[in-house]
Design a protein around this motif. Structure first.
Motif, short mmCIF file in Angstrom:
data_model
loop_
_atom_site.label_atom_id
_atom_site.label_comp_id
_atom_site.label_asym_id
_atom_site.label_seq_id
_atom_site.Cartn_x
_atom_site.Cartn_y
_atom_site.Cartn_z
N VAL A 92 -39.89 3.49 -56.35
CA VAL A 92 -40.84 3.68 -57.45
C VAL A 92 -40.23 4.58 -58.52
CG1 VAL A 92 -43.15 4.50 -58.07
CG2 VAL A 92 -42.81 3.24 -55.94
N MET A 93 -39.45 5.59 -58.12
CA MET A 93 -38.73 6.42 -59.09
C MET A 93 -37.84 5.56 -59.97
SD MET A 93 -37.68 9.63 -56.64
CE MET A 93 -36.23 10.02 -57.62
N ALA A 94 -37.06 4.68 -59.35
CA ALA A 94 -36.14 3.83 -60.11
C ALA A 94 -36.90 2.89 -61.04
CB ALA A 94 -35.26 3.04 -59.16
N LEU A 95 -37.96 2.29 -60.52
CA LEU A 95 -38.74 1.36 -61.33
C LEU A 95 -39.38 2.07 -62.52
CD1 LEU A 95 -40.40 -0.61 -58.40
CD2 LEU A 95 -38.71 -1.52 -59.99
N SER A 96 -39.82 3.32 -62.32
CA SER A 96 -40.40 4.08 -63.44
C SER A 96 -39.33 4.39 -64.48
CB SER A 96 -41.05 5.37 -62.92
OG SER A 96 -40.08 6.31 -62.51
N ALA A 97 -38.12 4.70 -64.03
CA ALA A 97 -37.03 5.00 -64.96
C ALA A 97 -36.63 3.75 -65.75
CB ALA A 97 -35.82 5.53 -64.19
N TRP A 98 -36.57 2.61 -65.09
CA TRP A 98 -36.27 1.36 -65.80
C TRP A 98 -37.36 1.04 -66.81
CZ3 TRP A 98 -34.65 -0.72 -60.44
CH2 TRP A 98 -33.26 -0.53 -60.26
N MET A 99 -38.61 1.44 -66.52
CA MET A 99 -39.68 1.24 -67.49
C MET A 99 -39.47 2.11 -68.73
SD MET A 99 -41.65 -1.21 -66.65
CE MET A 99 -42.71 -0.92 -68.07
N SER A 100 -38.98 3.34 -68.53
CA SER A 100 -38.67 4.20 -69.69
C SER A 100 -37.67 3.50 -70.59
CB SER A 100 -38.09 5.54 -69.23
OG SER A 100 -39.04 6.32 -68.55
N VAL A 101 -36.62 2.96 -69.98
CA VAL A 101 -35.56 2.29 -70.74
C VAL A 101 -36.10 1.02 -71.39
CG1 VAL A 101 -33.30 1.18 -70.57
CG2 VAL A 101 -33.78 3.28 -69.27
N LYS A 102 -36.85 0.26 -70.63
CA LYS A 102 -37.38 -1.02 -71.13
C LYS A 102 -38.29 -0.81 -72.34
CE LYS A 102 -38.62 -3.70 -67.88
NZ LYS A 102 -39.36 -4.34 -66.78
N ASN A 103 -39.22 0.13 -72.21
CA ASN A 103 -40.15 0.38 -73.32
C ASN A 103 -39.41 0.84 -74.57
OD1 ASN A 103 -42.52 -0.28 -71.92
ND2 ASN A 103 -42.62 1.73 -70.98
N ALA A 104 -38.40 1.69 -74.39
CA ALA A 104 -37.63 2.16 -75.54
C ALA A 104 -36.75 1.05 -76.11
CB ALA A 104 -36.77 3.36 -75.14
N ALA A 105 -36.25 0.16 -75.25
CA ALA A 105 -35.37 -0.92 -75.72
C ALA A 105 -36.07 -1.84 -76.70
CB ALA A 105 -34.84 -1.72 -74.53
N VAL A 106 -37.37 -2.09 -76.48
CA VAL A 106 -38.12 -2.94 -77.41
C VAL A 106 -38.96 -2.10 -78.37
CG1 VAL A 106 -38.16 -5.04 -76.03
CG2 VAL A 106 -39.88 -3.30 -75.61
N ASN A 107 -38.72 -0.78 -78.33
CA ASN A 107 -39.30 0.17 -79.28
C ASN A 107 -40.82 0.26 -79.20
OD1 ASN A 107 -38.69 2.21 -81.06
ND2 ASN A 107 -38.68 0.91 -82.88
N LEU A 108 -41.34 0.19 -77.98
CA LEU A 108 -42.78 0.40 -77.78
C LEU A 108 -43.06 1.89 -77.67
CD1 LEU A 108 -43.57 -2.35 -75.09
CD2 LEU A 108 -43.70 -2.53 -77.58
N PRO A 109 -44.23 2.36 -78.10
CA PRO A 109 -44.54 3.79 -78.10
C PRO A 109 -45.01 4.28 -76.73
CG PRO A 109 -46.38 2.58 -79.02
CD PRO A 109 -45.31 1.57 -78.74
N TYR A 110 -44.21 4.01 -75.72
CA TYR A 110 -44.55 4.36 -74.34
C TYR A 110 -43.40 5.11 -73.67
CZ TYR A 110 -48.40 0.87 -74.16
OH TYR A 110 -49.55 0.15 -74.35
N GLY A 111 -43.76 5.87 -72.64
CA GLY A 111 -42.80 6.36 -71.67
C GLY A 111 -42.81 5.42 -70.48
N GLY A 112 -42.08 5.81 -69.43
CA GLY A 112 -41.97 4.95 -68.26
C GLY A 112 -42.72 5.51 -67.08
N ALA A 113 -43.42 4.64 -66.34
CA ALA A 113 -44.12 5.04 -65.12
C ALA A 113 -44.16 3.84 -64.18
CB ALA A 113 -45.53 5.52 -65.44
N LYS A 114 -44.48 4.10 -62.93
CA LYS A 114 -44.60 3.02 -61.95
C LYS A 114 -45.41 3.51 -60.77
CE LYS A 114 -43.03 -1.30 -61.55
NZ LYS A 114 -42.92 -2.26 -62.66
#
Length: 424
Positions: A92-114
């Protein structure tokens, strides 16, 4: 609440170990922002909860649940919740970190969580599943919210699970809060186009990548691992574009048809049985033989850690589209790169789902909803523009698309971290 996760000792091929390696590889391209790179290696917050429920037979069972907020410098946390017997805190830690990257990659105004619960949902009745979901939501309720952290569906969760989560949170705060989750049923504030959004994003990025390498989709051979919402939606769009799906693997089996599957016959079978296993329109294959199938495009859309170095040496595809999160180990990634096989990484390839989740969140706040055509047009533009930006960075530095995606995303995250400063 855990503030120090140093007790998690990842191996190189574990999900968290894979993520840390990806961060190390991008660090040389971060310039002065590299001084903040430890921010990316430490989740902001991790919550482990006990979830006791009374089963239908009167006994009390306990399940372990998690919600990890990796980084929230750019906005509230955003990421799904999965129900699976193999869920761990490290995953879940890894998935949350990938969400941080994913959201920033498409420039959404979110952080990452899971989030996740270690459970086999197939062993629970519908009533037990509802109890599990509501208790989990109550346990994590003080760290989620429309402006704090917004869960969504993931492996083995769906719109009904999100409806229960939304209702539980709303009851606890005393007001209907449709924006606390995304992926809800349409009549509870869900968005048109959400169910197939991740698969659509896989197709859109795959179509752009195919053009880039001169791969004609007409007649292209496609192999798909995982045939749920993501794999089936992506596969359907590739077939509409003239490609053919020659191999499919999921939890129920592996099937092959050299001439391509007839989806009009296959999809009713999948809906009726829950998987592709036993479908008469193709021949059964050994699970490991899937990686040897002659194909042009491979779509791993199941779980993480599927493409090992050994499997990467056998893959015949020219293009790998990561529909799942973290499907390729670092060692496998290196083999694919050395062999000249283009990988469109998960953190951009499957970002269609969270992009339409963002649309849903925005629509909930405004109580104004868009048509499915409007959703798809907006989604396609965001995905294409994001991929162009990433490809420009890859060309400039002569690096893989994965490292380029991390470079674009991590720069955005760390700029936000630097500009916000440290408090107190």
């Amino acid at each position: 609440m855990i503030s120090n996760l140093s007790f998690v000792t990842p191996t190189p091929d574990s999900p968290w170990g894979t993520y840390l390696m990806q961060v190390d590889r991008v660090t040389p391209y971060l310039g002065h922002l590299a001084r903040w790179v430890e921010t990316l290696k430490r989740p902001k917050r991790a919550l482990i909860v006990d979830i006791p429920i009374e089963l239908d037979d009167g006994t009390v069972a306990h399940y372990e649940g998690y919600r990890v907020q990796h980084n929230m410098s750019r906005g509230p946390g955003k990421g799904g919740v999965r129900y699976h017997p193999d869920v761990t805190l490290e995953e879940v830690m890894a998935l949350s970190a990938w969400m941080s990257v994913k959201n920033a990659a498409v420039n959404l105004p979110y952080g990452g969580a899971k989030g996740g619960i270690r459970v086999d949902p197939k062993k629970l009745s519908n009533k037990e599943l509802e109890k599990l979901t509501r208790r989990y939501t109550s346990e994590i309720g003080f760290i989620i919210g429309p402006q704090q952290d917004i869960p969504a569906p993931d492996v083995n969760t769906n719109g009904q699970i999100m409806a229960w989560m939304m209702d539980t949170y709303s009851m606890n705060v005393g007001a209907t809060a449709t924006g606390v989750v995304t992926g809800k049923p349409i009549h509870l504030g869900g968005s048109l186009g959400r169910v197939k959004a991740t698969g659509r994003g896989v197709f859109v990025t795959g179509r752009e990548a195919a053009r880039r390498i001169g791969l004609d989709l007409q007649g292209a051979r496609v192999a798909v691992q995982g045939f749920g919402n993501v794999g089936s939606a992506a596969g359907e769009l590739f077939v509409q574009a003239g490609a053919k799906i020659v191999a499919i693997q999921d939890h129920s089996g592996t099937i092959f048809n050299d001439k391509g599957f007839d989806l009009a016959e296959l999809m009713p079978h999948v809906r009726a049985t829950g998987g592709v296993g036993g479908f008469k329109g193709g021949e059964k294959m050994n699970a490991e033989e899937f990686w040897d199938v002659k194909c042009d495009i491979l779509i791993p859309a199941a779980l993480e850690g599927q493409i090992t170095a050994e499997r990467a040496r056998r893959i015949t595809a020219k293009l790998v589209l990561e529909g799942a999160n973290g499907p390729t180990l670092g060692s496998g990634d290196d083999v694919l790169s050395d062999r000249g096989i283009l990988v469109v990484p998960d953190v951009i390839c499957n970002a269609g789902g969270v992009t339409v989740s963002y649309f849903e969140w925005v629509q909930d706040f405004s109580s104004f909803f868009w048509t499915e055509d409007e959703i798809n047009v907006r989604l396609d533009k965001i995905m294409v523009d994001a991929l162009k930006r990433i490809w420009a960075v890859a060309d400039e530095h002569k690096i893989t698309l994965r490292t380029a995606t991390f470079a674009v995303a991590c720069e955005r995250i760390l700029i936000a971290r630097e500009e916000r400063g440290l408090y107190p």
